[in-house]
Design an enzyme around this catalytic site. Sequence first.
Site, PDB file in Angstrom:
ATOM      1  N   ILE A 103     -29.400  16.328   0.552  1.00 14.19           N
ATOM      2  CA  ILE A 103     -29.917  14.607  -0.354  1.00 14.19           C
ATOM      3  C   ILE A 103     -29.598  15.077  -1.730  1.00 14.19           C
ATOM      4  CG2 ILE A 103     -31.885  13.428  -0.631  1.00 14.19           C
ATOM      5  CD1 ILE A 103     -32.322  13.254   1.850  1.00 14.19           C
ATOM      6  N   ASN A 132     -22.717  -0.531  -2.334  1.00 13.47           N
ATOM      7  CA  ASN A 132     -22.582   0.339  -1.123  1.00 13.47           C
ATOM      8  C   ASN A 132     -21.987   0.022   0.082  1.00 13.47           C
ATOM      9  OD1 ASN A 132     -24.276   1.424  -3.706  1.00 13.47           O
ATOM     10  ND2 ASN A 132     -23.647   3.401  -2.487  1.00 13.47           N
ATOM     11  N   TYR A 150     -13.325   7.247 -13.271  1.00  7.01           N
ATOM     12  CA  TYR A 150     -13.784   6.335 -12.238  1.00  7.01           C
ATOM     13  C   TYR A 150     -14.458   4.277 -12.319  1.00  7.01           C
ATOM     14  CZ  TYR A 150     -15.029   3.418  -8.130  1.00  7.01           C
ATOM     15  OH  TYR A 150     -15.137   2.369  -7.489  1.00  7.01           O
ATOM     16  N   ASN A 209     -16.804  11.245   0.019  1.00 13.05           N
ATOM     17  CA  ASN A 209     -17.832  11.502  -1.062  1.00 13.05           C
ATOM     18  C   ASN A 209     -18.843  10.881  -0.363  1.00 13.05           C
ATOM     19  OD1 ASN A 209     -16.326  13.497  -2.958  1.00 13.05           O
ATOM     20  ND2 ASN A 209     -15.393  12.523  -2.902  1.00 13.05           N
ATOM     21  N   SER A 269     -16.882  -2.758  -9.247  1.00 15.43           N
ATOM     22  CA  SER A 269     -17.976  -2.244  -8.246  1.00 15.43           C
ATOM     23  C   SER A 269     -19.241  -2.431  -9.748  1.00 15.43           C
ATOM     24  CB  SER A 269     -17.374  -0.216  -8.583  1.00 15.43           C
ATOM     25  OG  SER A 269     -18.714   0.565  -8.841  1.00 15.43           O
ATOM     26  N   LYS A 322     -13.066   0.836 -13.792  1.00 14.84           N
ATOM     27  CA  LYS A 322     -13.331  -0.045 -13.625  1.00 14.84           C
ATOM     28  C   LYS A 322     -13.732  -0.823 -14.692  1.00 14.84           C
ATOM     29  CE  LYS A 322     -13.017   0.609  -9.098  1.00 14.84           C
ATOM     30  NZ  LYS A 322     -11.304  -0.492  -8.404  1.00 14.84           N
ATOM     31  N   ASP A 325       0.607  -1.277  -0.195  1.00 16.89           N
ATOM     32  CA  ASP A 325      -0.432  -0.290  -0.075  1.00 16.89           C
ATOM     33  C   ASP A 325       0.732   1.223   0.350  1.00 16.89           C
ATOM     34  OD1 ASP A 325      -2.319   2.177   0.978  1.00 16.89           O
ATOM     35  OD2 ASP A 325      -3.492   0.174   1.568  1.00 16.89           O
ATOM     36  N   ASN A 326       0.865   2.034  -0.704  1.00 17.98           N
ATOM     37  CA  ASN A 326       1.531   3.320  -0.804  1.00 17.98           C
ATOM     38  C   ASN A 326       0.733   4.717  -0.037  1.00 17.98           C
ATOM     39  OD1 ASN A 326      -0.484   4.588  -2.128  1.00 17.98           O
ATOM     40  ND2 ASN A 326       0.169   5.126  -3.542  1.00 17.98           N
ATOM     41  N   LEU A 327      -0.355   4.428   1.252  1.00 24.22           N
ATOM     42  CA  LEU A 327      -0.639   4.888   2.253  1.00 24.22           C
ATOM     43  C   LEU A 327      -1.290   6.239   1.770  1.00 24.22           C
ATOM     44  CD1 LEU A 327       1.587   4.299   4.959  1.00 24.22           C
ATOM     45  CD2 LEU A 327      -0.703   3.077   4.439  1.00 24.22           C
TER      46      LEU A 327
HETATM   47  C1  UD1 Z   1     -20.233   5.142  -6.603  1.00 22.48           C
HETATM   48  C2  UD1 Z   1     -20.972   3.754  -7.446  1.00 22.48           C
HETATM   49  C3  UD1 Z   1     -20.008   3.004  -6.453  1.00 22.48           C
HETATM   50  C4  UD1 Z   1     -18.413   2.764  -6.221  1.00 22.48           C
HETATM   51  C5  UD1 Z   1     -18.872   4.243  -5.547  1.00 22.48           C
HETATM   52  C6  UD1 Z   1     -17.306   4.860  -5.109  1.00 22.48           C
HETATM   53  C7  UD1 Z   1     -22.681   3.908  -8.737  1.00 22.48           C
HETATM   54  C8  UD1 Z   1     -24.103   3.198  -8.892  1.00 22.48           C
HETATM   55  N1  UD1 Z   1     -22.004   3.288  -7.443  1.00 22.48           N
HETATM   56  O1  UD1 Z   1     -21.519   5.457  -4.903  1.00 22.48           O
HETATM   57  O2  UD1 Z   1     -19.538   1.300  -7.355  1.00 22.48           O
HETATM   58  O3  UD1 Z   1     -17.783   2.225  -5.329  1.00 22.48           O
HETATM   59  O4  UD1 Z   1     -18.907   5.455  -5.741  1.00 22.48           O
HETATM   60  O5  UD1 Z   1     -17.588   5.893  -3.761  1.00 22.48           O
HETATM   61  O6  UD1 Z   1     -22.045   4.302  -9.169  1.00 22.48           O
HETATM   62  N2  UD1 Z   1     -25.568  11.568  -1.415  1.00 22.48           N
HETATM   63  C9  UD1 Z   1     -26.768  12.768  -0.664  1.00 22.48           C
HETATM   64  N3  UD1 Z   1     -25.869  13.053  -0.169  1.00 22.48           N
HETATM   65  C10 UD1 Z   1     -24.779  13.500   0.017  1.00 22.48           C
HETATM   66  C11 UD1 Z   1     -23.733  12.090  -0.382  1.00 22.48           C
HETATM   67  C12 UD1 Z   1     -23.906  10.967  -1.620  1.00 22.48           C
HETATM   68  O7  UD1 Z   1     -27.588  12.745  -1.393  1.00 22.48           O
HETATM   69  O8  UD1 Z   1     -24.172  14.184   0.324  1.00 22.48           O
HETATM   70  C13 UD1 Z   1     -26.541  10.232  -1.875  1.00 22.48           C
HETATM   71  C14 UD1 Z   1     -26.055   9.406  -4.148  1.00 22.48           C
HETATM   72  O9  UD1 Z   1     -26.760  10.858  -4.573  1.00 22.48           O
HETATM   73  C15 UD1 Z   1     -26.627   8.703  -3.696  1.00 22.48           C
HETATM   74  C16 UD1 Z   1     -26.247   7.667  -2.208  1.00 22.48           C
HETATM   75  O10 UD1 Z   1     -26.584   8.714  -1.523  1.00 22.48           O
HETATM   76  O11 UD1 Z   1     -27.515   8.571  -4.210  1.00 22.48           O
HETATM   77  C17 UD1 Z   1     -25.176   6.833  -2.166  1.00 22.48           C
HETATM   78  O12 UD1 Z   1     -23.481   7.482  -2.320  1.00 22.48           O
HETATM   79  P1  UD1 Z   1     -22.205   8.092  -2.475  1.00 22.48           P
HETATM   80  O13 UD1 Z   1     -22.102   6.741  -0.817  1.00 22.48           O
HETATM   81  O14 UD1 Z   1     -21.148   8.506  -3.222  1.00 22.48           O
HETATM   82  O15 UD1 Z   1     -21.728   6.114  -3.732  1.00 22.48           O
HETATM   83  P2  UD1 Z   1     -22.637   5.840  -5.584  1.00 22.48           P
HETATM   84  O16 UD1 Z   1     -22.741   7.348  -5.539  1.00 22.48           O
HETATM   85  O17 UD1 Z   1     -23.672   4.707  -4.989  1.00 22.48           O
END
Ligand code: UD1
Length: 333
Positions: free
Chosen positions: A216, A178, A153, A197, A128, A157, A34-36
């Site tokens: 949201i 997720n 990204y 994120n 993913s 994959k 792992d490069n940390l």
């Molecule tokens: C995406 C990828 C997943 C990947 C991941 C890496 C898809 C379907 N999934 O996950 O395979 O491993 O990224 O990071 O492409 N949300 C909010 N508010 C926030 C943050 C998130 O409403 O502040 C919502 C997003 O709009 C989404 C859900 O929460 O609908 C999950 O988001 P997130 O945790 O970022 O994961 P994905 O985008 O689903």
Amino acid sequence: MNRKNILVTGGAGYIGSHTLVELYNSGYKPIVVDNLSNSSLNNITGAEQIIKSKIDFYKVDCTDFEQMNKVFKEKKNIDAVIHFAAFKSVEESVRHPDKYFSNNIRSLETLIDLMNSHNVNNIIFSSSCTVYGTPEFLPVNELAPFGKAESPYGETKQLCEKLIEKSTINSISLRYFNPVGSHPTSLIGDCSADKPNNLVPIICEVASGKRESMQIFGNDYNTIDGTCVRDYIHVVDLAKAHVMAVNHILNNTKIKTAYNLGVGKGVSVQEVIDSFQKVNNLKISYELGPRRSGDVEKIYSDNTKINDELGWFPVMSFESGLESAWNWEKLKN
Ligand code: UD1
């Protein structure tokens, strides 16, 4: 005990560190590179505390052929590789696509070259559900074609899965939905250096006061309450699936396959926030905001293939995922 050697790239990361624990507890010897850059040594020491044993660790970047070659030479008998090491922020990949293509693709190419020259024939790849883009049918199964990638990204994959497919190495790609939660000891967890994120780490930051509030992203989707639907899988269940994939690949010859790794249940963003508040008995400050570009409306997994072929079933509850995520947040600093 004569343990088989499993090289784990990205073993100091979130899913990687949980997998170290499960590998060791199932009789394997994990070796970490792992490069940390977006992970933490604390995850290695945490895993060592859980398993009560030292873990071999190399601070090496997977794209560095010479350094990686040294690891392969020194370790000699590597039975399989689990390749986690990769950049993983969808949002960052849109801003810096080159960074994602060069790192995520180059590390896999380096690994495949070295595996070929050192006669290591088995790889488990961290993929993913993003490879499906927006799936036509739900729950999505592995027969669904790769869709239009929603981000660089996601494209990396897809490209990595194709690279592996073309190689002569036995391979299993695990397509995560997720991941949420942490190990029940709270000794390992999501240590990404970046600002998170992902939804649950963001909720945790609001809960801890690191962020004032959150949004949201969109409430006008065609879903139960208008918010996006995902399939949240506990990281410990996810880690255990890697061990089952290793068992499978070591006990069979000529394997080239992919498995979905989700729970099989769609949960909306609103439901995640509501459950988090209920399980942890606290209030989250949030508001409704616009849609986030690149988001898929809903996606959840058909697990039949991994249930039937590996005997893997999720056992951890969604609520325990939200509880352990919060426990980790409280203890991690
Ligand atoms: C995406 C990828 C997943 C990947 C991941 C890496 C898809 C379907 N999934 O996950 O395979 O491993 O990224 O990071 O492409 N949300 C909010 N508010 C926030 C943050 C998130 O409403 O502040 C919502 C997003 O709009 C989404 C859900 O929460 O609908 C999950 O988001 P997130 O945790 O970022 O994961 P994905 O985008 O689903």
